[in-house]
Design a protein around this motif. Structure first.
Motif, mmCIF file in Angstrom:
data_model
loop_
_atom_site.group_PDB
_atom_site.id
_atom_site.type_symbol
_atom_site.label_atom_id
_atom_site.label_comp_id
_atom_site.label_asym_id
_atom_site.label_seq_id
_atom_site.Cartn_x
_atom_site.Cartn_y
_atom_site.Cartn_z
ATOM 1 N N MET A 404 0.827 -1.203 0.000
ATOM 2 C CA MET A 404 0.000 0.000 0.000
ATOM 3 C C MET A 404 0.869 1.265 0.000
ATOM 4 S SD MET A 404 -2.935 -1.334 -0.262
ATOM 5 C CE MET A 404 -4.003 0.111 -0.075
ATOM 6 N N ALA A 405 2.153 1.111 -0.369
ATOM 7 C CA ALA A 405 3.077 2.240 -0.490
ATOM 8 C C ALA A 405 3.346 2.926 0.845
ATOM 9 C CB ALA A 405 2.575 3.243 -1.544
ATOM 10 N N ILE A 406 3.227 2.166 1.914
ATOM 11 C CA ILE A 406 3.549 2.677 3.248
ATOM 12 C C ILE A 406 4.916 2.097 3.615
ATOM 13 C CG2 ILE A 406 2.861 2.640 5.696
ATOM 14 C CD1 ILE A 406 0.894 4.230 3.933
ATOM 15 N N GLU A 473 1.864 7.511 8.253
ATOM 16 C CA GLU A 473 2.097 7.602 6.806
ATOM 17 C C GLU A 473 0.812 7.626 5.990
ATOM 18 O OE1 GLU A 473 5.036 5.635 4.382
ATOM 19 O OE2 GLU A 473 6.015 4.977 6.224
ATOM 20 N N TRP A 474 -0.204 6.957 6.485
ATOM 21 C CA TRP A 474 -1.453 6.962 5.702
ATOM 22 C C TRP A 474 -2.101 8.347 5.749
ATOM 23 C CZ3 TRP A 474 -3.743 3.079 2.715
ATOM 24 C CH2 TRP A 474 -4.976 3.425 2.173
ATOM 25 N N GLY A 475 -2.163 8.928 6.919
ATOM 26 C CA GLY A 475 -2.751 10.254 7.065
ATOM 27 C C GLY A 475 -1.722 11.342 6.822
ATOM 28 N N HIS A 476 -2.157 12.586 6.981
ATOM 29 C CA HIS A 476 -1.207 13.701 6.888
ATOM 30 C C HIS A 476 -1.771 14.913 7.626
ATOM 31 C CE1 HIS A 476 -3.955 14.918 3.654
ATOM 32 N NE2 HIS A 476 -3.384 16.103 3.631
#
Lengths: 759, 759
Positions: A404-406, A473-476
């Motif tokens: 998931m590109a994390i 990493e998922w949020g910002h």
């Protein structure tokens, strides 16, 4: 099925007669399991009478096969393989030939046919009186149990009493027809995604290898799993002839009037294993186990089983006085919950336990959020095993995060057995990243309730850290929201609203997840100052910042918590114009039709608030409850219990009671019309939660046990026990007062409705 | 492939030599079609030399088979069947045996091998000189064209000149090996969703029936489509022996030095039809057609074809002086665009025209938004046919709306051939409901440009009404937004942002769609006051209210148009850290990873503004262009042309030029690295739009033709013609001035940069 309760006593489910529909329904209800193996409550001669059976499977927790998932259109990162639980050889099968006639329930003359599931003892019995065409009678009584003391063992006793002399009686046992295993299940042309994806491939001859002494080695086609099944038949009676080949044991007797023949059978199912070379060892172990139980004898093994069951009830029962039907329903739920849990740290609890193949046998967030609390407060060692399963799949969760590109952290699979994502529909699968925080929440609760720092400072903390990392990493931090930490493109618990921004439940749980990780990292630094845990101060600072600035959507005008950023901008579903037969909506409306409306499948915001009851004012909880209740269909079996518990805590006594009655009797009265596919294990957990966390208001806040009891006026008294920090506490609750008794352990201060009490 | 342009002349593409890669690439570029049938530019002996071929298919517009779509997890309303274009019998095949040797390009000694596609004439020629192992020479020249005058006909001429006496020459023709048809395509283990879903089933023997006279009746397995293929071989030369069976014509000659043998072949492909009982009629017609062309003779049929092509160029060419390479690229695009369009009102234009099986031969919004303008302004009768195709599938669109729980109105399928939704991934399929407004926009433009009221007041209006109705039910008036009309849970043109609320493009287009329906309903009421059109005053009032209150998201702080409600709340994609090989993103990142970022696959807001150029200030357009350009990857071939046209209109000359050069040469220089799967027809349409609507700034506003010319300084002169309201206007544009000439029709006032000009 309702009659079954009302006519029963608070410890037994009784079935009388030979109505195929009733017997079919009870295939699920009468399932027996010990968390390792489970066998449905089908008749011994179901192979002769398919009309009495929906599925007679025997299942092994974690035993599955894989098949590539076919997509209409592929995209990067999609789950690649179905994982599908497949039935293992069914050791219940028996065939009886008396007086030249083969018994089956369809064509034979069986009088007084009845079956009883004794919840207290964990034993299923059956009896009837059979008259052959020649008029000769045989009284038949059969017992069955699955042992908790010997996890490999399913035991059966057959008690046969001829009423005449000199008729030949032949009794045969074999493992189920292996090639068709599981295929005899009712064929339905039903695309319901909640049902199991029927594994298209079962065992083929290559996957089956017979060894001496009735030992069958089975292996899956693709998933690389092995197991061994063994079979022993024992009788003390005079056997005229015994024929044994590998798959079949056949005993012949000559009848003597009123002289009872007793035959015992033990079927042993090994642990599942991955390396074929272990087979010999596994077989040796299984032979040893079979030798043990046959040498001990059926009576002794049964006595041990009953004793184990009694000890379970001693600690886990919820007694409800003056409501026998409800009492039975409640015990039925606890019985099945207890049966469902994997106890080896390598397996978990599937959505249907081991009572059916629904949902392919997958493990979901149901475990942590609905079933875990029961074990946590009654059998914390099982709670720990369930968490150890998650730890065992942490490597797969890290790998999934990479997909998931994390770059850092882990994302647990939404549905899985082996740790890899198996959800073929990501909007109600991978997008439900709240599972990460659900697991973190269970871990943290485990630490609070058990005080097991050894686990918490190691495996527990590692999972808290990896899940916390994921959120960062998922949020910002969203400049357009004053730097608040936002979490976009997720699906919350409510699967009728998908791919949204800032789902309230997800964000709140992520905030808690971060707080948990911070608290335990700091605890570890204090306790083990010299041992680095690979979390830098910078990282910790970022977590704190995200935790503190977590965006929690709230509508100031409406004074309502927002399920997500856009929820109130959707049109409210037209419930009035929706015919009853169009529920559940998911089977009758396109996902987009559902998603673009305000309509919830299940509790979402209300669940978030229930989990952190003390973080919200009663008024707020009530406003939100009132609002969300109106737009919730409860199309998910996970919904009603949460609404019920919240109702209880905001003073909606009537609603609390009604919701509870629906959840408590869901499977026993087939409320969702799909109990035949297996029980709703999460809802069963919800029943326990409703009692203990709903009506009694049990919760832990800052390490202290709280209660806010609200015993419904309909009930005389509720009594249950909970374990908390090495204490055992008994709670007796009546509509007017509650009594707390310290059964084991040191003095403890609890808080009841804000007031301290020392026990 | 770039060399091919530079070395060529502005009318021909030439290939020299026998490099398999070059020949393979040109299979797409050298495709010939007439909108009914298309055949790829493969060699006549490809069956002997598969290494020279990627796919040698011959395709018929609208001829497809269906297969059930398999989903990992089913949901209500999902598209049920794949529709997949399947190749029809390939009539190009020829086998030549000279001097005992069979010719093939791999092992034979072929000198001066070259092929030329003459765009002006629409003819593909090939020639080479072949020396056999015995040293005997044969000069070979082959011509091929697909007739516009006889839509059924593909014609070939073989000119063979032996250099020696008395060698045997055998030339055989057959329809392609029917069972494997299409299966010889390069096998790639490539899940790229943009490629065709290979139809797993082709023809089987049951689907093939030979009649007398080389007539082959073919039918599909599941979709119920039929067609007939006929084959005629003609020669005036002395034939030593002729063997004809149903699928094979074989002619033997004895060579005479320097005496040329000419063989002509006509392959006829009937229309496709649905009722098997029509077969005899269809065969009769096809025999008649074949008789006509063979009696007319190859030379005459070819002359007619060339004349038709010249007339096409006369009206449709864009001349660009001083840029021969670009000139060729441009003509190449117009040539293929012209080839791609179905002309019978029952077929449309697939995303790859008839040059390949990519995207399964489906019709998308590409037609209306990218390809339609070319036809509208040069061949409005074809534009009308394309709209009539949409009208023919209106019943399916209504049905689809019902499936989406919309009681009134129609929803056109996102991708389809037969009108039923065939997109197996609804977030980038059914959710792109803007297709409804795209079609409405094309209809309205057609009315404005042609003045064809007969169509507009009937079929056109019906479609405007049904699409307008759809919007009213899908969207709603949002009290939380002051009663604005909002449209939730849609996907706009940008497929890297899915399932959002109030996509700007969608909302603006829906607003226009409503306005169009209102305008034409009122026009009809005026013109035909007595004929009811089944739209009540109440309904009209609701449309007006929705149109007026349509919510168009705009960020006042940033002074930017918002692509959708949440676009600016997403994190901007980290382009710097994205390696080049990770593009297109869709092949390297999970959909959720993409959706949760600010990153666009293609023009979305910029396209909306380009379509209604005069609704926005130049400053606004420039701000939006600058913002969205930074977050757009152009991973879709539909993107660059739009950015280029907008660049031209906001004074970004350099960018306009660069974008244009990329789009103009996309296929001829294989910019997207997938030209072998077929041309990018929409981008070709984008090239025409770039020239005429971009650089010349042509548009219609309130019935008047506008221009705002911006001829790039790199070019000497651009000349093109457009049709507008029964006029033919020639525009000559240089960097310093533009000249408008009325070639046909009555006086007309146009507006150039705000100033009126009368022609």
């Amino acid at each position: 099925m309702h009659e079954l309760i009302e006519k029963g006593t608070p410890w037994t489910l009784k079935e009388v007669g030979t109505d195929p529909e009733v017997i079919k329904q009870n295939e699920t209800l009468f399932s027996l399991s010990n968390g390792h193996i489970g066998t449905r409550g089908s008749l011994e001669e179901t192979h002769l009478t398919p009309e009495f059976s929906h599925s007679k499977s025997t299942l092994m927790n974690g035993f599955f096969d894989t098949e590539p998932i076919t997509y209409g259109e592929w995209a990067y990162g999609y789950a690649t393989h179905h994982q599908t639980t497949i039935p293992i050889p069914d050791g219940k099968k028996m065939e009886m030939k008396y007086d030249g006639e083969v018994f089956d329930l369809t064509s034979s003359d069986a009088k007084d046919h009845n079956r009883t599931l004794d919840l207290k003892k964990g034993i299923l019995t059956r009896s009837y009186s059979w008259k052959t065409e020649n008029g000769h009678e045989l009284e038949v009584s059969i017992e069955r149990f699955v042992s908790y003391d010997y996890p490999e063992i399913m035991a059966q006793r057959f008690i046969l009493t001829p009423k005449d002399d000199n008729n030949s009686l032949e009794v045969s046992f074999e493992l189920d027809d292996l090639k068709s295993m599981g295929k005899e299940r009712d064929k339905e042309d039903d695309p319901d995604p909640r049902k199991k994806e029927q594994a298209s491939r079962r065992f083929e001859s290559d996957d089956l290898e017979f060894y001496d002494a009735d030992m069958l080695h089975i292996k899956t086609h693709a998933s690389g799993l092995h197991a061994v099944v063994g079979n022993r038949v024992v009788t003390d009676n005079d056997v005229h002839q015994q024929i044994s080949d590998k798959n079949r044991d056949s005993l012949s007797f000559y009848s003597k009037a009123n002289q009872t023949i007793v035959i015992d059978r033990f079927v042993a199912y090994s642990e599942l294993y991955k390396e074929e070379s272990l087979t010999e060892n596994i077989i040796d172990n299984l032979i040893r186990t079979l030798k043990n139980v046959t040498e001990s004898g059926y009576e002794k093994v049964k006595a041990e089983h009953i004793s184990t069951m009694e000890s379970f009830w001693e600690h886990s029962d919820i007694q409800i006085d003056g409501e026998p039907a409800l009492q039975l329903g409640l015990r039925f739920n606890l019985f099945h919950l207890h049966q469902a849990a994997g106890r080896d740290g390598k397996t978990n609890m599937s959505a249907k336990g081991l009572t059916g193949e629904g949902y392919e046998g997958h493990y979901f967030w149901d475990t942590e959020m609905y079933m875990f609390p029961f074990f946590l407060y009654t059998q914390p060692e099982i709670a720990r095993s369930l968490l150890m399963y998650r730890y065992s799949i942490l490597p797969q969760a890290k790998e999934r995060a990479r997909t998931m590109a994390i770059a850092n952290g882990a994302l647990f699979a939404w549905r899985t057995i082996n740790g890899e994502e198996a959800s073929p529909y990501y909007p109600a699968g991978t997008a439900q990243i709240h599972i990460n925080a659900d697991i973190a929440h269970a871990i943290y609760s485990y630490g609070e309730v058990t005080g097991d720092d050894a686990f918490m400072l190691n495996e527990g903390l590692e999972m808290l850290v990896e899940t916390a990392r994921f959120w960062l990493e998922w949020g910002h931090f969203d400049d357009n929201r004053g730097g608040a930490f936002v979490i976009n493109d997720v699906t919350g618990p409510d699967e009728y609203t998908a791919i949204v921004n800032n789902n309230y439940y997800t964000n709140l749980m992520a905030k808690k997840n971060l707080a948990y990780a911070i608290e335990w990292i700091e605890k570890r630094r204090r306790q083990l100052p010299d041992e680095d845990f690979n979390v830098s101060q910078d990282e910790l600072t970022e977590w704190k910042k995200a935790e503190e600035h977590m965006y929690l959507p709230y509508d100031e005008d409406k004074q309502l918590t927002m399920q997500d950023d856009s929820f109130f901008h959707k049109k409210v579903w037209d419930f009035e114009q929706t015919p009853k037969e169009n529920y559940p909506l998911l089977l009758n409306y396109h996902p987009l039709t559902i998603y673009k409306h305000q309509v919830c499948k299940q509790a979402d915001t209300v669940l978030a608030q229930f989990l952190f009851l003390d973080d919200f004012s009663k008024e707020q909880k009530k406003r939100d409850f009132d609002y969300y209740e109106k737009v919730t269909t409860h199309d998910s079996s996970l919904s009603r219990s949460v609404f019920g518990m919240m109702a209880s805590q905001i003073g909606e006594e009537k609603k609390a009671y009604d919701y509870f009655m629906d959840t408590a009797l869901m499977d026993i009265s087939d409320l969702q019309s799909n109990t035949k596919d297996g029980v709703h294990a999460a809802n069963m957990g919800g029943t326990w939660m409703s009692m203990v966390q709903g009506f009694a208001g049990l919760r832990v806040d800052k390490g202290t046990l709280h209660f806010s009891p609200q015993c419904p006026s309909e009930w005389e008294r509720i009594v249950f026990k909970v374990r908390f920090q090495k204490r055992l506490i008994q709670v007796s609750m009546t509509p007017s007062s509650t009594d707390y008794q310290l059964v084991e352990g040191d003095q403890l201060t609890i808080i009841e409705n804000g007031e301290k009490k020392t026990l």
